[in-house]
Design a protein around this motif. Structure first.
Motif: not given
Length: 75
Positions: A30, A49, A51, A62, A67-68, A70-71
């Motif tokens: 992020q 965010y 990747h 996390q 932040i996960r 999946s996000q």
């Protein structure tokens, strides 16, 4: 004069994924930024965010950042 404050959130890159081409222990997940004026009043903000290509958001990160995986998975 304006000021830009930048905050990077990072995740760990497991040793198994580190190689000659990617040797770093962390990867950005992020980018946050705040733009301030001369009196330190907020002009604008950014939160994006990212990747991670090699890193994985583990439970510690996390819980720390909220932040996960999946996000950031499909960015």
């Amino acid at each position: 004069m304006n000021y830009l404050v930048i905050d990077l959130e990072m995740c760990n890159v497991p040793r198994d994924y580190r190689s000659r081409s990617y040797k770093y222990a962390n990867e950005t997940i992020q980018i946050g930024a705040v733009l301030l004026d001369e009196e330190f009043k907020r002009i604008g903000t950014l939160s994006q965010y990212v990747h991670p290509e090699h890193g994985v958001i583990d439970p510690f990160i996390q819980n720390l950042t909220g932040i996960r995986n999946s996000q950031v998975k499909n960015l």
